[in-house]
Enzyme design. Structure first.
Site, PDB file in Angstrom:
ATOM      1  N   TYR A 111       0.836  -1.197   0.000  1.00  0.00           N
ATOM      2  CA  TYR A 111       0.000   0.000   0.000  1.00  0.00           C
ATOM      3  C   TYR A 111       0.876   1.254   0.000  1.00  0.00           C
ATOM      4  O   TYR A 111       0.567   2.236  -0.674  1.00  0.00           O
ATOM      5  CB  TYR A 111      -0.937   0.003   1.210  1.00  0.00           C
ATOM      6  CG  TYR A 111      -1.992  -1.075   1.132  1.00  0.00           C
ATOM      7  CD1 TYR A 111      -3.141  -0.892   0.378  1.00  0.00           C
ATOM      8  CD2 TYR A 111      -1.821  -2.281   1.800  1.00  0.00           C
ATOM      9  CE1 TYR A 111      -4.103  -1.886   0.301  1.00  0.00           C
ATOM     10  CE2 TYR A 111      -2.779  -3.280   1.728  1.00  0.00           C
ATOM     11  CZ  TYR A 111      -3.912  -3.074   0.968  1.00  0.00           C
ATOM     12  OH  TYR A 111      -4.855  -4.063   0.878  1.00  0.00           O
ATOM     13  N   ASN A 134     -12.655  -0.800  -5.155  1.00  0.00           N
ATOM     14  CA  ASN A 134     -12.480  -1.061  -6.581  1.00  0.00           C
ATOM     15  C   ASN A 134     -13.634  -1.919  -7.105  1.00  0.00           C
ATOM     16  O   ASN A 134     -13.818  -3.041  -6.660  1.00  0.00           O
ATOM     17  CB  ASN A 134     -11.138  -1.778  -6.779  1.00  0.00           C
ATOM     18  CG  ASN A 134     -10.940  -2.308  -8.180  1.00  0.00           C
ATOM     19  OD1 ASN A 134     -11.568  -1.870  -9.132  1.00  0.00           O
ATOM     20  ND2 ASN A 134     -10.055  -3.277  -8.304  1.00  0.00           N
TER      21      ASN A 134
END
Length: 173
Positions: A111, A134
């Site tokens: 990340y 997403n």
């Protein structure tokens, strides 16, 4: 004020080695969502959040899209790279999702690396939230994001699928 008609999309179902995939495309054949059948409620929530009211009509996605999904699960780890996708989302989310598509098949990023790649190294948590929102899983490869120490972290399709997808891509390359 006039109510806007619902967005009209086609809902296709494709069998894969890790479960049935739900594939949502628009009239132009652009992928709007991809998720696993056991996560259909999540997919419907994301579609509603991004597009408001939607009308899903059962049918088949255009053959190039279907062929790409089948080829990916058949062993061509790069088969999804050219498929057209459209995501509503915020500008930040779209920026994260575009960065996800730049992660090569068979590779992972943390990340923190993803946040740095979009020029926002301190936005690690926000990147994680965007990653989790997403709507176009696998094609926008959120499964390629792992914890800072390389550990498997959350995946909307489940960690077993995430492991399978990463191993599948590594073996295909």
């Amino acid at each position: 004020m006039t109510a806007r008609p619902p967005e009209a999309f086609t809902l296709d179902r494709i069998e894969t080695p890790v479960g049935t995939v739900l594939l949502v495309t628009d009239a132009q054949g652009v992928v709007r969502a991809l998720d696993f059948v056991d996560y259909e409620p999540r997919m419907l929530r994301l579609l509603a959040r991004h597009y408001g009211q939607v009308k899903l009509t059962p049918g088949q996605a255009p053959e190039p899209v279907r062929a790409g999904v089948r080829a990916y699960f058949g062993g061509d780890a790069r088969a999804l790279e050219g498929l057209p996708v459209a995501t509503a989302g915020t500008p930040f989310q779209r920026e994260v999702w575009a960065a996800l598509r730049s992660i090569p098949a068979g590779e992972t990023r943390s990340y923190g690396q993803l946040a740095a790649a979009i020029g926002r190294p301190k936005a690690v948590r926000a990147v994680g939230l965007a990653n989790g929102a997403n709507p176009v899983g696998i094609i926008v490869p959120c499964h390629r994001v792992v914890g800072a120490n390389g550990t498997m972290t959350g995946y909307a399709g489940g960690l077993e699928r995430k492991r399978w997808l990463l191993a599948h891509e590594a073996a295909a390359l």
